[in-house]
Design a protein around this motif. Sequence first.
Motif, mmCIF file in Angstrom:
data_model
loop_
_atom_site.group_PDB
_atom_site.id
_atom_site.type_symbol
_atom_site.label_atom_id
_atom_site.label_comp_id
_atom_site.label_asym_id
_atom_site.label_seq_id
_atom_site.Cartn_x
_atom_site.Cartn_y
_atom_site.Cartn_z
ATOM 1 N N LEU A 239 0.798 -1.225 0.000
ATOM 2 C CA LEU A 239 0.000 0.000 0.000
ATOM 3 C C LEU A 239 0.830 1.272 0.000
ATOM 4 C CD1 LEU A 239 -2.870 1.202 0.179
ATOM 5 C CD2 LEU A 239 -2.659 1.066 2.682
ATOM 6 N N LEU A 240 1.942 1.292 0.732
ATOM 7 C CA LEU A 240 2.685 2.534 0.945
ATOM 8 C C LEU A 240 3.092 3.255 -0.350
ATOM 9 C CD1 LEU A 240 4.922 1.685 4.036
ATOM 10 C CD2 LEU A 240 3.154 3.446 3.892
ATOM 11 N N PRO A 241 3.566 2.547 -1.393
ATOM 12 C CA PRO A 241 3.947 3.272 -2.610
ATOM 13 C C PRO A 241 2.790 4.032 -3.254
ATOM 14 C CG PRO A 241 4.904 1.082 -2.615
ATOM 15 C CD PRO A 241 3.922 1.121 -1.480
ATOM 16 N N TRP A 242 1.569 3.645 -2.943
ATOM 17 C CA TRP A 242 0.405 4.297 -3.546
ATOM 18 C C TRP A 242 -0.083 5.505 -2.738
ATOM 19 C CZ3 TRP A 242 -0.942 2.813 -8.319
ATOM 20 C CH2 TRP A 242 -0.522 1.561 -8.753
ATOM 21 N N VAL A 243 0.258 5.552 -1.464
ATOM 22 C CA VAL A 243 -0.339 6.585 -0.612
ATOM 23 C C VAL A 243 0.691 7.515 0.039
ATOM 24 C CG1 VAL A 243 -2.366 5.167 -0.116
ATOM 25 C CG2 VAL A 243 -0.375 5.046 1.409
ATOM 26 N N THR A 244 1.982 7.272 -0.194
ATOM 27 C CA THR A 244 3.005 8.140 0.389
ATOM 28 C C THR A 244 4.015 8.519 -0.681
ATOM 29 O OG1 THR A 244 4.404 6.268 1.055
ATOM 30 C CG2 THR A 244 2.792 7.074 2.673
ATOM 31 N N PRO A 245 4.684 9.680 -0.535
ATOM 32 C CA PRO A 245 5.716 10.078 -1.492
ATOM 33 C C PRO A 245 6.943 9.185 -1.379
ATOM 34 C CG PRO A 245 5.624 11.620 0.340
ATOM 35 C CD PRO A 245 4.454 10.699 0.510
ATOM 36 N N ALA A 246 7.806 9.248 -2.388
ATOM 37 C CA ALA A 246 8.966 8.355 -2.453
ATOM 38 C C ALA A 246 9.901 8.512 -1.265
ATOM 39 C CB ALA A 246 9.737 8.591 -3.754
ATOM 40 N N HIS A 247 10.072 9.736 -0.762
ATOM 41 C CA HIS A 247 11.015 9.911 0.348
ATOM 42 C C HIS A 247 10.493 9.296 1.644
ATOM 43 C CE1 HIS A 247 8.372 13.359 1.244
ATOM 44 N NE2 HIS A 247 8.852 13.301 2.473
ATOM 45 N N ILE A 248 9.198 8.968 1.675
ATOM 46 C CA ILE A 248 8.620 8.274 2.831
ATOM 47 C C ILE A 248 8.621 6.765 2.605
ATOM 48 C CG2 ILE A 248 6.554 7.941 4.236
ATOM 49 C CD1 ILE A 248 7.906 10.593 4.731
ATOM 50 N N HIS A 249 8.052 6.327 1.494
ATOM 51 C CA HIS A 249 7.909 4.883 1.334
ATOM 52 C C HIS A 249 9.208 4.185 0.940
ATOM 53 C CE1 HIS A 249 6.739 5.867 -3.023
ATOM 54 N NE2 HIS A 249 7.710 4.992 -3.175
ATOM 55 N N GLY A 250 10.182 4.933 0.392
ATOM 56 C CA GLY A 250 11.452 4.302 0.029
ATOM 57 C C GLY A 250 12.121 3.625 1.209
ATOM 58 N N PRO A 251 12.496 4.365 2.249
ATOM 59 C CA PRO A 251 13.111 3.713 3.412
ATOM 60 C C PRO A 251 12.156 2.803 4.171
ATOM 61 C CG PRO A 251 12.777 6.062 3.822
ATOM 62 C CD PRO A 251 12.508 5.833 2.370
ATOM 63 N N ALA A 252 10.853 3.131 4.159
ATOM 64 C CA ALA A 252 9.880 2.295 4.879
ATOM 65 C C ALA A 252 9.796 0.901 4.264
ATOM 66 C CB ALA A 252 8.513 2.968 4.875
ATOM 67 N N LEU A 253 9.832 0.821 2.938
ATOM 68 C CA LEU A 253 9.775 -0.491 2.281
ATOM 69 C C LEU A 253 10.969 -1.355 2.669
ATOM 70 C CD1 LEU A 253 8.538 0.362 -1.335
ATOM 71 C CD2 LEU A 253 7.222 -0.554 0.578
ATOM 72 N N PHE A 254 12.146 -0.723 2.728
ATOM 73 C CA PHE A 254 13.335 -1.485 3.124
ATOM 74 C C PHE A 254 13.217 -1.944 4.571
ATOM 75 C CE2 PHE A 254 17.577 -1.643 5.056
ATOM 76 C CZ PHE A 254 18.107 -2.675 4.312
ATOM 77 N N PHE A 255 12.809 -1.038 5.453
ATOM 78 C CA PHE A 255 12.683 -1.364 6.875
ATOM 79 C C PHE A 255 11.683 -2.498 7.080
ATOM 80 C CE2 PHE A 255 10.698 -0.488 11.087
ATOM 81 C CZ PHE A 255 11.817 -0.681 11.887
ATOM 82 N N LEU A 256 10.526 -2.396 6.440
ATOM 83 C CA LEU A 256 9.492 -3.416 6.601
ATOM 84 C C LEU A 256 9.929 -4.749 6.012
ATOM 85 C CD1 LEU A 256 6.344 -1.263 5.764
ATOM 86 C CD2 LEU A 256 6.887 -2.274 7.990
ATOM 87 N N SER A 257 10.635 -4.717 4.883
ATOM 88 C CA SER A 257 11.104 -5.960 4.261
ATOM 89 C C SER A 257 12.179 -6.620 5.118
ATOM 90 C CB SER A 257 11.646 -5.673 2.855
ATOM 91 O OG SER A 257 10.624 -5.176 2.019
ATOM 92 N N ALA A 258 13.080 -5.808 5.678
ATOM 93 C CA ALA A 258 14.123 -6.360 6.539
ATOM 94 C C ALA A 258 13.532 -6.973 7.803
ATOM 95 C CB ALA A 258 15.133 -5.268 6.902
ATOM 96 N N LEU A 259 12.443 -6.387 8.312
ATOM 97 C CA LEU A 259 11.802 -6.931 9.518
ATOM 98 C C LEU A 259 11.184 -8.298 9.273
ATOM 99 C CD1 LEU A 259 9.964 -3.858 11.113
ATOM 100 C CD2 LEU A 259 11.962 -5.067 12.005
ATOM 101 N N GLY A 260 10.979 -8.661 8.020
ATOM 102 C CA GLY A 260 10.348 -9.931 7.703
ATOM 103 C C GLY A 260 11.312 -11.074 7.486
ATOM 104 N N GLN A 261 12.586 -10.896 7.821
ATOM 105 C CA GLN A 261 13.566 -11.963 7.613
ATOM 106 C C GLN A 261 14.680 -11.866 8.652
ATOM 107 O OE1 GLN A 261 16.042 -11.143 3.948
ATOM 108 N NE2 GLN A 261 14.494 -9.538 3.699
ATOM 109 N N ASP A 262 15.401 -12.964 8.812
ATOM 110 C CA ASP A 262 16.595 -12.916 9.646
ATOM 111 C C ASP A 262 17.621 -12.014 8.977
ATOM 112 O OD1 ASP A 262 16.395 -14.439 12.051
ATOM 113 O OD2 ASP A 262 16.386 -16.282 10.870
#
Length: 297
Positions: A239-262
């Motif tokens: 959802l984030l890429p559709w509702v937030t600007p790139a400077h917000i969802h860019g680091p958020a996507l990495f953070f959320l993806s990293a939280l999903g793995q060792d």
Amino acid sequence: MKTVLVAGATGYLGRHIVEKYAANGWHVRALVRNAAKARAANLPAHDFFEGEATDPDSLKGIMQGVDLVVSSLGITRQRDGLGYWDVDYQANLNLLTEALANGVPQFAYVHVLNADKMPNVPLAAAKQAFAERLSAAPIRSTIIAPSGFFSDMGDFLAMARAGRVWLFGNGTLRLNPIDGADLASEIAAAIAENREFVPVGGPDIFTQTELAEAAFAALGRPARITHLPDWIRGAAIKLLPWVTPAHIHGPALFFLSALGQDMTAPPRGTKRLAAHFDERACKDQEAPAAEQTASTA
């Protein structure tokens, strides 16, 4: 005396790299956007080359006499109209192209751990694309993939300070972030040993729950942790890429993806994250007190 060019020299890790190579007796050249500001900030480089890594014409002459390039160049929050593919990929490729054209014998790059497992995350994808170009280039190369920095863990401390840490899933996924000075030492050692790919983490491995507990302990507060269903994390990534600007969802996507793995790598270094949290907590407590004193003086 050998010369090292450090790109990303004014960043958190870059400064540690500059300090490490200067201490090791190298002549350190720093690529900076503003030499006067870098000097004012006491960056301990021996000379400063003003240029924009995104502009290849501005890099002419930067590789003169250089024996080694170490790049920690990258962005966490997109700004100035530039994105990850402009900086993490193309700017580093511009440096590599200039190094090859000038016969520089060695190039080292600070990557991120598990980037190959996050192809839909722009930050990771851009870094992975450059790492692959570097590995294929006719130059001796070292790619260092840290599991995360102590400075990245500030979000856990901020949530704890706000009263509650929110985690996705059961909190058992693990990570071992590393201090910047320890990482700079590992980078220098890996380059000296001509190692090609080096995953590296800090000395202590935490589950996400244990990391949250350490943040509360540094603040002297009881741990209050809420575990959210992991599907919420997956939904946020979509959802984030559709509702937030790139400077917000860019680091958020990495953070959320990293939280999903060792996010664990071979443990190195001596500095402890718990001590870092304690130091940060003390500084944060001192700052309001200093501001109050100044306002009443």
